[in-house]
Motif scaffolding. Sequence first.
Motif, mmCIF file in Angstrom:
data_model
loop_
_atom_site.group_PDB
_atom_site.id
_atom_site.type_symbol
_atom_site.label_atom_id
_atom_site.label_comp_id
_atom_site.label_asym_id
_atom_site.label_seq_id
_atom_site.Cartn_x
_atom_site.Cartn_y
_atom_site.Cartn_z
ATOM 1 N N SER A 1 3.053 -3.194 0.111
ATOM 2 C CA SER A 1 4.295 -3.027 0.867
ATOM 3 C C SER A 1 4.920 -1.661 0.613
ATOM 4 O O SER A 1 5.438 -1.016 1.542
ATOM 5 N N GLN A 2 4.880 -1.198 -0.621
ATOM 6 C CA GLN A 2 5.435 0.113 -0.937
ATOM 7 C C GLN A 2 4.637 1.232 -0.278
ATOM 8 O O GLN A 2 5.214 2.205 0.220
ATOM 9 N N MET A 3 3.308 1.101 -0.252
ATOM 10 C CA MET A 3 2.492 2.108 0.419
ATOM 11 C C MET A 3 2.789 2.136 1.914
ATOM 12 O O MET A 3 2.861 3.206 2.526
ATOM 13 N N ALA A 4 2.942 0.958 2.516
ATOM 14 C CA ALA A 4 3.251 0.899 3.947
ATOM 15 C C ALA A 4 4.607 1.536 4.241
ATOM 16 O O ALA A 4 4.772 2.212 5.267
ATOM 17 N N VAL B 1 -8.222 -1.317 -5.052
ATOM 18 C CA VAL B 1 -8.463 -2.321 -4.022
ATOM 19 C C VAL B 1 -7.331 -2.314 -3.002
ATOM 20 O O VAL B 1 -7.567 -2.433 -1.790
ATOM 21 N N CYS B 2 -6.097 -2.157 -3.458
ATOM 22 C CA CYS B 2 -4.956 -2.101 -2.534
ATOM 23 C C CYS B 2 -5.062 -0.901 -1.601
ATOM 24 O O CYS B 2 -4.812 -1.009 -0.396
ATOM 25 N N SER B 3 -5.447 0.255 -2.146
ATOM 26 C CA SER B 3 -5.572 1.458 -1.319
ATOM 27 C C SER B 3 -6.672 1.287 -0.279
ATOM 28 O O SER B 3 -6.497 1.657 0.892
ATOM 29 N N ALA C 1 -2.246 9.905 -1.171
ATOM 30 C CA ALA C 1 -0.990 10.586 -1.475
ATOM 31 C C ALA C 1 0.123 9.612 -1.828
ATOM 32 O O ALA C 1 1.087 9.984 -2.508
ATOM 33 N N VAL C 2 0.024 8.362 -1.390
ATOM 34 C CA VAL C 2 1.066 7.365 -1.674
ATOM 35 C C VAL C 2 0.570 6.298 -2.645
ATOM 36 O O VAL C 2 1.236 5.283 -2.832
ATOM 37 N N SER C 3 -0.587 6.504 -3.244
ATOM 38 C CA SER C 3 -1.126 5.540 -4.200
ATOM 39 C C SER C 3 -1.435 6.259 -5.516
ATOM 40 O O SER C 3 -1.215 7.473 -5.651
#
Length: 314
Positions: free
Chosen positions: A120-123, A157-159, A180-182
Amino acid sequence: MASTSRGRVQICCPEHPDAPLVEDYHAGDMICPECGLVVGDRVVDVGTEWRTFSNEKNTKDPSRVGAAENPLLEGGDLSTMIAIDPKDSQVDEFGKPMYRNRRTMNSADRALTNAFREISQMADRLNLPKMVSDRANTLFKQVNDTKSLKGRSNDAVCSACMYIACRQEFVPRTFKEICAVSKVSKKETGRVFKLILKTLETNVELITTGDFMSRFCSNLSLSPRIQKAATYIARKAVDLYLVPGRSPVSVAAAAIYMASQASEDKKTQKDIGDIAGVAEVTIRQAYKLMYPKAHDLFPEDFKFATPIDQLPTQ
C-alpha cells in the motif's frame, strides 16, 4: 385494509387486493404500487441497526466493533482475544512481572498484514489506483500460500508483485521506478519477478513504447502534438527494426528527444533521462540508430520548427 387468513392478519389495498405491497423502509410505510395508497404505517424495520453513539459523552464508540473483513487473511479478521485480569499477574524468578502474550493475530496473518502495508505504501508513492494494490496483495497471498519462495525477503516479493500487478492492470512501471520506492535492488526484484512468474504459471503482456509515452510527455510538459509525433516515431522505429535489442523505455526516450528537437519546445537528453530513468548515453545510442531514417519516422502532418537536416546528429 386487513384481511384474515388462517389466523394471520394480512394487509392489502382495498382497491387492489391482489397487488403486492411495497415497503418503504425509510418511512416505515406499506404502499400500494397501483394507486399509491399508504395501507400500513409505522412498520417495524427489521434491517440492520446503523445508529451511532459517537456523539455521546462516552469516549468509546460502540458502532465500531473491529476492522473491515479482509478475505486474504487466514482468520478473516474475525479472531477473538479473551482479556486477562490485570490483578492476576505473575512474577519470574527475579521478582519482575511476567506479561502474557496478547497478540491478536497469528504469525502468518501478521506477515501478510505487514506485506499488505508495504504494498500500500509503494502504491501511494507511485500514485497508483487501489485496484493495482489489490492485485498485488492477491499475488503476494498466492505466492505465500505456495511456500516456494522461502528464504526470499518479503520486501523483494512485494516489489515483484507490485511490478507484475502494474503490468497486468495496464499501468506499467519500470523496475527503476519500483525500486525507487522500495528497499530492494533492481537485480533482486528482477530475479524474484521471474521466480513468481514460474511459480504461479502466469505471464504478463509485453511492454511497448506507448505504455510510457503519455506519462513521460506529461511529466515533461510537452504538448499533445509532440506526444503524438513521439508515439509515431517510436512505433515506426520498431516496425522498421531500427532499434533491435533496445528496451521500450530507451526507445520511447529517444523518440521524445527527436520529436522535441524538431519542435519549438526542445528538451535535452538530461531532462528526458531524469523523467524516464534512462542514462543520457542510452538515449544517445538509441537516437543515433534512429537518426539516419529520420525522414521516414516523422508523421506527414508534423509541423517542423527545426528541419530534419538541422537536427542534432547525436
